[in-house]
Motif scaffolding. Sequence first.
Motif, PDB file in Angstrom:
ATOM      1  N   THR A 194     -12.823  49.940  20.871  1.00 47.93           N
ATOM      2  CA  THR A 194     -12.817  50.346  22.279  1.00 47.93           C
ATOM      3  C   THR A 194     -13.431  49.265  23.163  1.00 47.93           C
ATOM      4  OG1 THR A 194     -12.887  52.710  21.737  1.00 47.93           O
ATOM      5  CG2 THR A 194     -13.660  52.060  23.925  1.00 47.93           C
ATOM      6  N   TYR A 198     -11.264  47.174  25.997  1.00 48.04           N
ATOM      7  CA  TYR A 198     -11.592  47.362  27.410  1.00 48.04           C
ATOM      8  C   TYR A 198     -12.558  46.316  27.955  1.00 48.04           C
ATOM      9  CZ  TYR A 198      -9.429  52.025  27.319  1.00 48.04           C
ATOM     10  OH  TYR A 198      -8.555  53.080  27.222  1.00 48.04           O
ATOM     11  N   ALA A 205     -18.929  52.612  26.994  1.00 49.01           N
ATOM     12  CA  ALA A 205     -18.248  53.446  26.009  1.00 49.01           C
ATOM     13  C   ALA A 205     -18.928  54.801  25.842  1.00 49.01           C
ATOM     14  CB  ALA A 205     -18.187  52.731  24.660  1.00 49.01           C
ATOM     15  N   GLN A 212     -13.067  55.011  28.559  1.00 55.20           N
ATOM     16  CA  GLN A 212     -13.575  54.347  27.362  1.00 55.20           C
ATOM     17  C   GLN A 212     -14.207  55.345  26.394  1.00 55.20           C
ATOM     18  OE1 GLN A 212     -15.820  50.669  27.784  1.00 55.20           O
ATOM     19  NE2 GLN A 212     -14.947  50.334  29.825  1.00 55.20           N
ATOM     20  N   CYS A 215     -11.520  57.225  24.548  1.00 54.99           N
ATOM     21  CA  CYS A 215     -10.916  56.384  23.522  1.00 54.99           C
ATOM     22  C   CYS A 215     -11.846  56.250  22.313  1.00 54.99           C
ATOM     23  CB  CYS A 215     -10.604  54.999  24.111  1.00 54.99           C
ATOM     24  SG  CYS A 215      -9.826  53.851  22.959  1.00 54.99           S
ATOM     25  N   PHE A 216     -13.110  56.015  22.576  1.00 51.40           N
ATOM     26  CA  PHE A 216     -14.131  55.879  21.529  1.00 51.40           C
ATOM     27  C   PHE A 216     -14.138  57.100  20.615  1.00 51.40           C
ATOM     28  CE2 PHE A 216     -19.053  56.281  21.152  1.00 51.40           C
ATOM     29  CZ  PHE A 216     -19.040  55.835  19.839  1.00 51.40           C
ATOM     30  N   THR A 289      -4.208  56.866  18.858  1.00 52.47           N
ATOM     31  CA  THR A 289      -5.224  56.027  19.499  1.00 52.47           C
ATOM     32  C   THR A 289      -5.427  54.733  18.729  1.00 52.47           C
ATOM     33  OG1 THR A 289      -6.351  57.988  20.369  1.00 52.47           O
ATOM     34  CG2 THR A 289      -7.602  55.929  20.322  1.00 52.47           C
ATOM     35  N   LEU A 293      -4.807  50.952  19.986  1.00 53.02           N
ATOM     36  CA  LEU A 293      -5.860  49.945  19.897  1.00 53.02           C
ATOM     37  C   LEU A 293      -5.393  48.728  19.105  1.00 53.02           C
ATOM     38  CD1 LEU A 293      -8.915  52.299  19.338  1.00 53.02           C
ATOM     39  CD2 LEU A 293      -8.699  50.643  21.207  1.00 53.02           C
TER      40      LEU A 293
END
Length: 306
Positions: A194, A198, A205, A212, A215-216, A289, A293
């Motif tokens: 992440t 980003y 995060a 963020q 996503c984390f 995800t 990534l």
Amino acid sequence: MAIERAAIIGRGAVGLLYGSLIERSLGPDAIEFVMDDTRFERHVGEVVTVNGEPCRTRTIPAREAEPVDLVILATKAPGLPLALETAARLVGPRTVIASLLNGVTSEERVAEVFGWERTVLSVAQGMDAVFIGGALTFTHPGEIRFGAAEGTAPGVVEAVADFYGRAGIPHVVEADIRRRMWVKLMLNVGINQTCMAYGGTYGTASEPGSEQNRCFVAAMREALAVARAEGVDVTEADLAQMADLIASLEPDGMPSMAQDRINEKPTEVEEFAGTIIARAERHGILVPTNRWLYARIRELEAAYGA
């Protein structure tokens, strides 16, 4: 067996952090960094600092290396093949090997070369080390968690624990180290990727409700599902604990892959999203995800130098 002399392959954030602790506690004769000859020539004369002080641990080329009691591998995953070649000069009949590489596959590759009897399973976690421009800074040294593989010889784990204790390295001997390795992989899949994707930090995060943070957590939750499909009992409590750990770190700090983005170095995306995607496919698990990534990080790497 007693471990008196160790060598570290990998003079990045993790290697410098633990090398400096060993040198401070046991003196300069107990530890050295070893580089392959080509890399050594490239870095000869380079001044490296640890929390503002010059690194006092000596660095030698592989051609001058002799067997030691403990080899600590602290490279990034892309550097493991060359690190194993370098390690061959350091491994004698009684040498023990500990890999601090991220992911869950490096020890298998170590054992293919040197055998399981001398190999311990390890993870390094909780440190906030940042290494940019030859300067390492950290406030939290984290800890090394380690344990025996099925084939690790009797007494090896105890010898490593004794050395870490004398060296001032925080450590925990794990009865189920494979589970701990998957928990660390889950954390890295989330925080490292992440922050790289980003350009973020531990603080960004961890910000509740942010893109963020979503996503984390989502990347970690996918890794959790894959771990359980692999027969490893990783839980939501583990996920929450890892999220809390990151939130407790210096907000401006960043994990290694975010530093790779700044330094334009190859990342460990294959060890993280690559591992999760490959094993998810075996079990029919969706991991959108991690797929995003993986693609985003490869895109960023391809743009280095542009």
